[in-house]
Design an enzyme around this catalytic site. Structure first.
Site, short mmCIF file in Angstrom:
data_model
loop_
_atom_site.label_atom_id
_atom_site.label_comp_id
_atom_site.label_asym_id
_atom_site.label_seq_id
_atom_site.Cartn_x
_atom_site.Cartn_y
_atom_site.Cartn_z
N HIS A 34 0.86 -1.18 0.00
CA HIS A 34 0.00 0.00 0.00
C HIS A 34 0.90 1.23 0.00
O HIS A 34 2.14 1.11 -0.02
CB HIS A 34 -0.94 -0.02 1.21
CG HIS A 34 -0.25 -0.29 2.51
ND1 HIS A 34 0.63 0.60 3.08
CD2 HIS A 34 -0.28 -1.37 3.35
CE1 HIS A 34 1.08 0.10 4.21
NE2 HIS A 34 0.56 -1.11 4.39
N HIS A 37 4.03 1.32 2.22
CA HIS A 37 5.22 0.65 1.71
C HIS A 37 5.89 1.50 0.62
O HIS A 37 7.12 1.61 0.57
CB HIS A 37 4.86 -0.70 1.06
CG HIS A 37 4.30 -1.72 2.00
ND1 HIS A 37 2.99 -2.12 1.97
CD2 HIS A 37 4.88 -2.43 3.00
CE1 HIS A 37 2.79 -3.05 2.90
NE2 HIS A 37 3.91 -3.25 3.54
N GLN A 61 7.25 -15.91 11.55
CA GLN A 61 6.85 -14.83 12.46
C GLN A 61 5.36 -14.86 12.78
O GLN A 61 4.86 -14.00 13.49
CB GLN A 61 7.27 -13.48 11.92
CG GLN A 61 6.50 -12.99 10.70
CD GLN A 61 7.12 -11.72 10.14
OE1 GLN A 61 8.15 -11.74 9.48
NE2 GLN A 61 6.48 -10.58 10.38
N LYS A 149 5.00 2.34 12.14
CA LYS A 149 3.77 1.74 12.67
C LYS A 149 4.15 0.55 13.55
O LYS A 149 3.58 0.34 14.60
CB LYS A 149 2.84 1.28 11.54
CG LYS A 149 1.53 0.68 12.07
CD LYS A 149 0.52 0.46 10.99
CE LYS A 149 0.88 -0.69 10.10
NZ LYS A 149 0.86 -2.01 10.78
N ASP A 150 5.16 -0.19 13.09
CA ASP A 150 5.67 -1.32 13.88
C ASP A 150 6.84 -0.81 14.72
O ASP A 150 7.99 -1.20 14.51
CB ASP A 150 6.11 -2.44 12.94
CG ASP A 150 4.93 -2.97 12.14
OD1 ASP A 150 4.04 -3.56 12.75
OD2 ASP A 150 4.90 -2.76 10.92
N GLN A 153 8.92 -3.36 16.49
CA GLN A 153 9.69 -4.18 15.55
C GLN A 153 11.02 -3.52 15.21
O GLN A 153 12.05 -4.19 15.09
CB GLN A 153 8.86 -4.41 14.28
CG GLN A 153 9.64 -5.09 13.17
CD GLN A 153 8.77 -5.51 12.01
OE1 GLN A 153 8.21 -6.60 12.02
NE2 GLN A 153 8.66 -4.69 10.98
O1 PAF Z 1 6.95 -5.52 8.89
C1 PAF Z 1 6.86 -6.49 8.10
O2 PAF Z 1 6.18 -6.44 7.07
C2 PAF Z 1 7.62 -7.76 8.42
O3 PAF Z 1 7.64 -8.00 9.79
C3 PAF Z 1 9.05 -7.77 7.84
C4 PAF Z 1 9.93 -6.71 8.47
C5 PAF Z 1 8.99 -7.57 6.34
C6 PAF Z 1 9.70 -9.14 8.12
O4 PAF Z 1 8.97 -10.17 7.56
#
Ligand code: PAF
Length: 284
Positions: A34, A37, A61, A149-150, A153
């Protein structure tokens, strides 16, 4: 744009770029692309000579098989969008290509991976560390781009990079991209019904309101305000709301405990799990 499906081909293709000292930008994605990205691809395009975007729904994951099975897969549309955005290489491997045998590595990611998403989704961040470390090794990027957003992460990936010695690689955090009504862009948004989609912006709206509320209320009161407000709307069910130190990701109990406080929320809107966050900007 080239579409590459094997690790060997990817490495061979990038060898010459490395030899010539060209800057390589990596945007790891799980597809269903989207505008969020694409904003990462745009940024990478502006800062590197070569832009590689990986499109791979990483099974390790996902701790929920239904979530993995229902994760949107839209390769044809993704390729079109990447082409239009000026990516040079789309790396779209199969699961067998990435995991010819099970990846048994356990990363000692410490507290940043234990709270919030780490507590709710056991194994999730280890899986993220597995795939991102593999991608870093294949591509050896100068810069790697991740969306805020993450938020958690990114902290986990920084920790993994430290453990694995990816010292020269620059991890770039990019601001959350939002729909015009404030909903954070996410590949999961397409799963919302029209009624849920109409309700979902309440997440960002409430976080924004809590930024004002935080000026005159404690951390505990602010948390309660966010949880109660979001839960008062149809379809919405807060899984957790934590206010944490942006550096350690550990929950704070007093605003003075963190130089930068960040509120991280996960909300079920119907059965769609949405996440969002806010950096608090309290007046001094
Ligand atoms: O954020 C994501 O889309 C995923 O966690 C990533 C970093 C591509 C790893 O699969």
């Amino acid at each position: 744009m080239e579409i590459i499906r094997t690790v060997k081909e990817l490495r061979d293709r990038l060898q010459a770029e490395h030899a010539e000292g060209r800057k390589i930008g990596l945007v790891p994605t799980m597809g269903a692309l989207h505008a969020g990205h694409i904003s990462l691809v745009d940024r990478a395009r502006g800062e590197n000579d070569v832009v590689v975007v990986s499109v791979f729904v990483n099974p390790t994951q996902f701790n929920n098989p239904t979530d993995l099975a229902t994760y949107p897969r839209t390769e044809e549309a993704d390729v079109e969008k990447l082409e239009a955005a000026g990516a040079d290489i789309a790396f779209i491997p199969s699961v067998d290509e990435i995991y010819p045998e099970p990846d048994t590595r356990e990363f000692d990611l410490g507290p940043v991976a234990e709270v919030m998403e780490g507590a709710m989704r056991p194994g999730h961040f280890n899986g993220v560390a597995q795939i991102v470390s593999k991608l870093f090794r294949y591509v050896e990027p100068t810069n790697a781009y991740f969306g805020e957003k993450d938020f958690q992460q990114i902290a986990v990936i920084r920790k993994m990079a430290e453990i694995e010695g990816f010292d020269t690689l620059n991890i770039v955090d990019c601001p959350i991209k939002r729909e015009s009504d404030g909903l954070a862009m996410s590949s999961r948004n397409v799963r919302l019904t029209p009624e849920q989609r109409e309700m979902a912006p309440v997440i960002h709206r409430t976080l924004d309101e809590s930024n004002v509320w935080a000026n005159d209320h404690t951390v505990e009161q602010t948390k309660k305000f966010v949880i109660d407000t979001i839960n008062s709307f149809p379809f919405m069910n807060v899984e957790y709301y934590e206010i944490v130190d942006a550096k350690t990701l550990l929950p704070i109990s007093d605003w003075a405990d963190a130089e930068q406080a960040v509120g991280c929320v996960t909300v079920y809107c119907g059965d769609v799990r949405l996440i969002d966050n806010i950096k608090y900007t309290r007046r001094p």
